[in-house]
Design a protein around this motif. Structure first.
Motif, PDB file in Angstrom:
ATOM      1  N   GLY A   1     -34.037 -15.417 -26.949  1.00 44.89           N
ATOM      2  CA  GLY A   1     -35.190 -16.170 -26.479  1.00 44.89           C
ATOM      3  C   GLY A   1     -36.468 -15.899 -27.232  1.00 44.89           C
ATOM      4  O   GLY A   1     -37.533 -16.411 -26.854  1.00 44.89           O
ATOM      5  N   THR A   2     -36.399 -15.125 -28.304  1.00 39.51           N
ATOM      6  CA  THR A   2     -37.578 -14.822 -29.121  1.00 39.51           C
ATOM      7  C   THR A   2     -37.281 -15.160 -30.572  1.00 39.51           C
ATOM      8  O   THR A   2     -36.191 -14.882 -31.068  1.00 39.51           O
ATOM      9  N   VAL A   3     -38.239 -15.774 -31.254  1.00 39.16           N
ATOM     10  CA  VAL A   3     -38.137 -15.935 -32.698  1.00 39.16           C
ATOM     11  C   VAL A   3     -39.156 -15.002 -33.333  1.00 39.16           C
ATOM     12  O   VAL A   3     -40.346 -15.035 -33.022  1.00 39.16           O
ATOM     13  N   HIS A   4     -38.663 -14.105 -34.174  1.00 37.54           N
ATOM     14  CA  HIS A   4     -39.509 -13.148 -34.891  1.00 37.54           C
ATOM     15  C   HIS A   4     -39.866 -13.765 -36.240  1.00 37.54           C
ATOM     16  O   HIS A   4     -38.967 -14.044 -37.054  1.00 37.54           O
TER      17      HIS A   4
ATOM     18  N   ASP B   1     -36.061 -25.062 -33.418  1.00 38.13           N
ATOM     19  CA  ASP B   1     -34.817 -24.478 -32.913  1.00 38.13           C
ATOM     20  C   ASP B   1     -35.077 -23.677 -31.638  1.00 38.13           C
ATOM     21  O   ASP B   1     -34.254 -23.694 -30.709  1.00 38.13           O
ATOM     22  N   LEU B   2     -36.196 -22.971 -31.586  1.00 37.77           N
ATOM     23  CA  LEU B   2     -36.531 -22.203 -30.386  1.00 37.77           C
ATOM     24  C   LEU B   2     -36.697 -23.119 -29.191  1.00 37.77           C
ATOM     25  O   LEU B   2     -36.186 -22.844 -28.098  1.00 37.77           O
ATOM     26  N   LEU B   3     -37.385 -24.226 -29.386  1.00 36.63           N
ATOM     27  CA  LEU B   3     -37.651 -25.151 -28.287  1.00 36.63           C
ATOM     28  C   LEU B   3     -36.394 -25.877 -27.856  1.00 36.63           C
ATOM     29  O   LEU B   3     -36.182 -26.125 -26.667  1.00 36.63           O
ATOM     30  N   ARG B   4     -35.521 -26.179 -28.830  1.00 32.55           N
ATOM     31  CA  ARG B   4     -34.360 -27.009 -28.531  1.00 32.55           C
ATOM     32  C   ARG B   4     -33.160 -26.211 -28.033  1.00 32.55           C
ATOM     33  O   ARG B   4     -32.449 -26.626 -27.124  1.00 32.55           O
TER      34      ARG B   4
ATOM     35  N   SER C   1     -38.174 -17.195 -17.608  1.00 35.49           N
ATOM     36  CA  SER C   1     -38.231 -18.592 -18.023  1.00 35.49           C
ATOM     37  C   SER C   1     -38.990 -18.765 -19.326  1.00 35.49           C
ATOM     38  O   SER C   1     -39.042 -19.861 -19.870  1.00 35.49           O
ATOM     39  N   THR C   2     -39.567 -17.704 -19.818  1.00 39.67           N
ATOM     40  CA  THR C   2     -40.452 -17.803 -20.976  1.00 39.67           C
ATOM     41  C   THR C   2     -39.729 -17.488 -22.275  1.00 39.67           C
ATOM     42  O   THR C   2     -38.930 -16.557 -22.344  1.00 39.67           O
ATOM     43  N   ARG C   3     -40.037 -18.268 -23.306  1.00 38.30           N
ATOM     44  CA  ARG C   3     -39.598 -17.961 -24.662  1.00 38.30           C
ATOM     45  C   ARG C   3     -40.802 -17.459 -25.450  1.00 38.30           C
ATOM     46  O   ARG C   3     -41.946 -17.729 -25.088  1.00 38.30           O
ATOM     47  N   THR C   4     -40.523 -16.747 -26.540  1.00 39.51           N
ATOM     48  CA  THR C   4     -41.596 -16.055 -27.247  1.00 39.51           C
ATOM     49  C   THR C   4     -41.517 -16.295 -28.744  1.00 39.51           C
ATOM     50  O   THR C   4     -40.429 -16.290 -29.320  1.00 39.51           O
TER      51      THR C   4
ATOM     52  N   ARG D   1     -44.643 -18.359 -25.124  1.00 38.59           N
ATOM     53  CA  ARG D   1     -45.762 -17.445 -25.316  1.00 38.59           C
ATOM     54  C   ARG D   1     -45.757 -16.954 -26.763  1.00 38.59           C
ATOM     55  O   ARG D   1     -44.709 -16.930 -27.416  1.00 38.59           O
ATOM     56  N   ILE D   2     -46.921 -16.559 -27.239  1.00 40.21           N
ATOM     57  CA  ILE D   2     -47.057 -16.077 -28.608  1.00 40.21           C
ATOM     58  C   ILE D   2     -47.524 -14.630 -28.570  1.00 40.21           C
ATOM     59  O   ILE D   2     -48.565 -14.320 -27.980  1.00 40.21           O
ATOM     60  N   ARG D   3     -46.734 -13.743 -29.170  1.00 47.80           N
ATOM     61  CA  ARG D   3     -47.086 -12.326 -29.278  1.00 47.80           C
ATOM     62  C   ARG D   3     -47.700 -12.110 -30.659  1.00 47.80           C
ATOM     63  O   ARG D   3     -47.052 -12.388 -31.674  1.00 47.80           O
ATOM     64  N   CYS D   4     -48.956 -11.650 -30.696  1.00 48.10           N
ATOM     65  CA  CYS D   4     -49.640 -11.626 -31.988  1.00 48.10           C
ATOM     66  C   CYS D   4     -50.751 -10.578 -32.033  1.00 48.10           C
ATOM     67  O   CYS D   4     -51.104  -9.977 -31.005  1.00 48.10           O
ATOM     68  N   SER D   5     -51.299 -10.380 -33.219  1.00 48.16           N
ATOM     69  CA  SER D   5     -52.438  -9.490 -33.417  1.00 48.16           C
ATOM     70  C   SER D   5     -53.727 -10.210 -33.042  1.00 48.16           C
ATOM     71  O   SER D   5     -53.756 -11.440 -32.864  1.00 48.16           O
ATOM     72  N   GLU D   6     -54.808  -9.452 -32.943  1.00 45.74           N
ATOM     73  CA  GLU D   6     -56.109 -10.057 -32.658  1.00 45.74           C
ATOM     74  C   GLU D   6     -56.516 -11.041 -33.750  1.00 45.74           C
ATOM     75  O   GLU D   6     -57.114 -12.083 -33.465  1.00 45.74           O
ATOM     76  N   ARG D   7     -56.185 -10.712 -34.990  1.00 46.72           N
ATOM     77  CA  ARG D   7     -56.541 -11.590 -36.111  1.00 46.72           C
ATOM     78  C   ARG D   7     -55.886 -12.958 -35.975  1.00 46.72           C
ATOM     79  O   ARG D   7     -56.540 -13.995 -36.122  1.00 46.72           O
ATOM     80  N   HIS D   8     -54.598 -12.968 -35.667  1.00 49.18           N
ATOM     81  CA  HIS D   8     -53.909 -14.240 -35.513  1.00 49.18           C
ATOM     82  C   HIS D   8     -54.344 -14.950 -34.232  1.00 49.18           C
ATOM     83  O   HIS D   8     -54.417 -16.187 -34.202  1.00 49.18           O
ATOM     84  N   ALA D   9     -54.635 -14.188 -33.191  1.00 49.39           N
ATOM     85  CA  ALA D   9     -55.110 -14.804 -31.944  1.00 49.39           C
ATOM     86  C   ALA D   9     -56.428 -15.535 -32.164  1.00 49.39           C
ATOM     87  O   ALA D   9     -56.642 -16.638 -31.628  1.00 49.39           O
ATOM     88  N   THR D  10     -57.319 -14.963 -32.952  1.00 49.11           N
ATOM     89  CA  THR D  10     -58.604 -15.602 -33.237  1.00 49.11           C
ATOM     90  C   THR D  10     -58.398 -16.948 -33.913  1.00 49.11           C
ATOM     91  O   THR D  10     -59.021 -17.960 -33.545  1.00 49.11           O
ATOM     92  N   LEU D  11     -57.499 -16.997 -34.908  1.00 50.26           N
ATOM     93  CA  LEU D  11     -57.212 -18.252 -35.600  1.00 50.26           C
ATOM     94  C   LEU D  11     -56.611 -19.279 -34.646  1.00 50.26           C
ATOM     95  O   LEU D  11     -57.034 -20.446 -34.622  1.00 50.26           O
ATOM     96  N   LEU D  12     -55.637 -18.870 -33.846  1.00 48.79           N
ATOM     97  CA  LEU D  12     -54.965 -19.802 -32.948  1.00 48.79           C
ATOM     98  C   LEU D  12     -55.937 -20.377 -31.916  1.00 48.79           C
ATOM     99  O   LEU D  12     -55.897 -21.578 -31.614  1.00 48.79           O
ATOM    100  N   CYS D  13     -56.799 -19.547 -31.383  1.00 49.95           N
ATOM    101  CA  CYS D  13     -57.775 -20.037 -30.393  1.00 49.95           C
ATOM    102  C   CYS D  13     -58.763 -21.008 -31.026  1.00 49.95           C
ATOM    103  O   CYS D  13     -59.180 -21.986 -30.396  1.00 49.95           O
ATOM    104  N   ARG D  14     -59.125 -20.774 -32.271  1.00 50.95           N
ATOM    105  CA  ARG D  14     -60.071 -21.663 -32.948  1.00 50.95           C
ATOM    106  C   ARG D  14     -59.507 -23.058 -33.140  1.00 50.95           C
ATOM    107  O   ARG D  14     -60.264 -24.038 -33.212  1.00 50.95           O
ATOM    108  N   ILE D  15     -58.187 -23.174 -33.249  1.00 54.18           N
ATOM    109  CA  ILE D  15     -57.608 -24.501 -33.447  1.00 54.18           C
ATOM    110  C   ILE D  15     -56.988 -25.048 -32.173  1.00 54.18           C
ATOM    111  O   ILE D  15     -56.226 -26.015 -32.218  1.00 54.18           O
TER     112      ILE D  15
END
Length: 293
Positions: free
Chosen positions: A200-203, A222-225, A234-237, A268-282
């Motif tokens: 249930g997780t894609v690394h 593939d993760l979604l399908r 119930s959560t995928r990551t 859900r997305i498991r990430c660093s603060e750096r990547h979280a900042t980018l994702l939130c901006r978009i």
């Protein structure tokens, strides 16, 4: 790719390799490994570590030096001048012994680590090309035993090591066994991407950018399908903790994935603060992010 590499839980790009890591690198003509080793050397010098490169025995010192100059900037050259970076061989390391034994090699690595500490370095890292096995006429089983029992060298986090295997010079069963024996397994080149699905997780491991966008988007689809969440959840990551560069195109695809996921099977997305900042901006919902570090 070796069968053991595809599912190795410790696969990571060299940029994420830290002190105390003992990593396997498999290379050939298609991925000669010099960009990976140059990045490893450059990172060690930048961190204030002592770096020793045990290059392929078939190459001269001048040839090894030339290939390592692929590292960016002047730091590698200055490393030679300060004796922070050294080129050596397994023959030199084990002197005055002529025959390889694990105990002798371990003794010398411990001595080099102690010398690096005394000289004020923050760590010791080595790149060891395993061509020394044939060069010294060493027994393969003895080498494999050394690799499996070397954990004590890394316990205090001061020493790190890449063991680089030319796949053309070792039987595939040996390479598979040695890949499994190492806690870390390095991607074969800079800019490479590997997406590993696991319960249930894609690394997402490596570089998610324009060059790897197609592979990245397919892994998310593939993760979604097809990927089922772990039992009882119930959560995928999507795990980005071993992702290096995350380009805008790939980040946008992640935000689209969050929007496409059904309410009863969210992502859900498991990430660093750096990547979280980018994702939130978009446009990513911060509530969908599990930020680490």
């Amino acid at each position: 790719m070796l069968a053991s590499e595809e599912h190795h839980p410790g696969t990571l790009p060299v940029q994420h390799m830290g002190s105390g890591h003992h990593a396997f690198l498999c290379y050939d003509d298609d991925a000669p490994g010099w960009d990976v080793l140059a990045a490893f050397v450059w990172s060690g010098l930048a961190r204030g570590e002592k770096v020793i490169v045990f290059g392929p025995p078939r190459l001269t010192e001048a040839q090894v030096r030339s290939r390592l100059q692929e590292a960016p900037g002047l730091l590698v050259a200055s490393g030679y001048e300060r004796a922070q970076l050294e080129l050596s061989s397994m023959r030199e390391l084990i002197l005055p012994a002529r025959r390889f034994t694990a105990d002798r090699q371990w003794q010398r690595i411990v001595e080099e680590s102690e010398a690096a500490r005394d000289e004020g370095y923050t760590g010791l890292r080595t790149c060891i090309d395993m061509g020394w096995v044939a060069d010294l006429g060493a027994d393969l089983d003895m080498m494999m035993d050394r690799e499996r029992r070397a954990g004590h060298l890394f316990t205090d986090g001061f020493y790190s090591e890449i063991c680089a295997y030319d796949r053309r010079r070792f039987p595939e069963p040996v390479l598979d066994a040695m890949c499994r024996a190492h806690p870390q397994n390095l991607l074969p080149r800079i800019g490479h991407l590997r997406c590993r699905h696991d319960n249930g997780t894609v690394h997402v491991i490596g570089e998610a950018d324009v060059a790897t966008y197609g592979q990245f988007a397919q892994a998310l689809a593939d993760l979604l399908r097809t990927s089922a969440p772990p039992p009882g959840l119930s959560t995928r990551t999507v795990d980005l903790l071993r992702t290096g560069f995350l380009g805008a195109e790939c980040a946008t695809e992640l935000v689209r994935l969050l929007d496409r996921a059904p309410a009863d099977r969210p992502v859900r997305i498991r990430c660093s603060e750096r990547h979280a900042t980018l994702l939130c901006r978009i446009g990513a919902d911060p509530a969908a992010l599990d930020v680490t570090g």
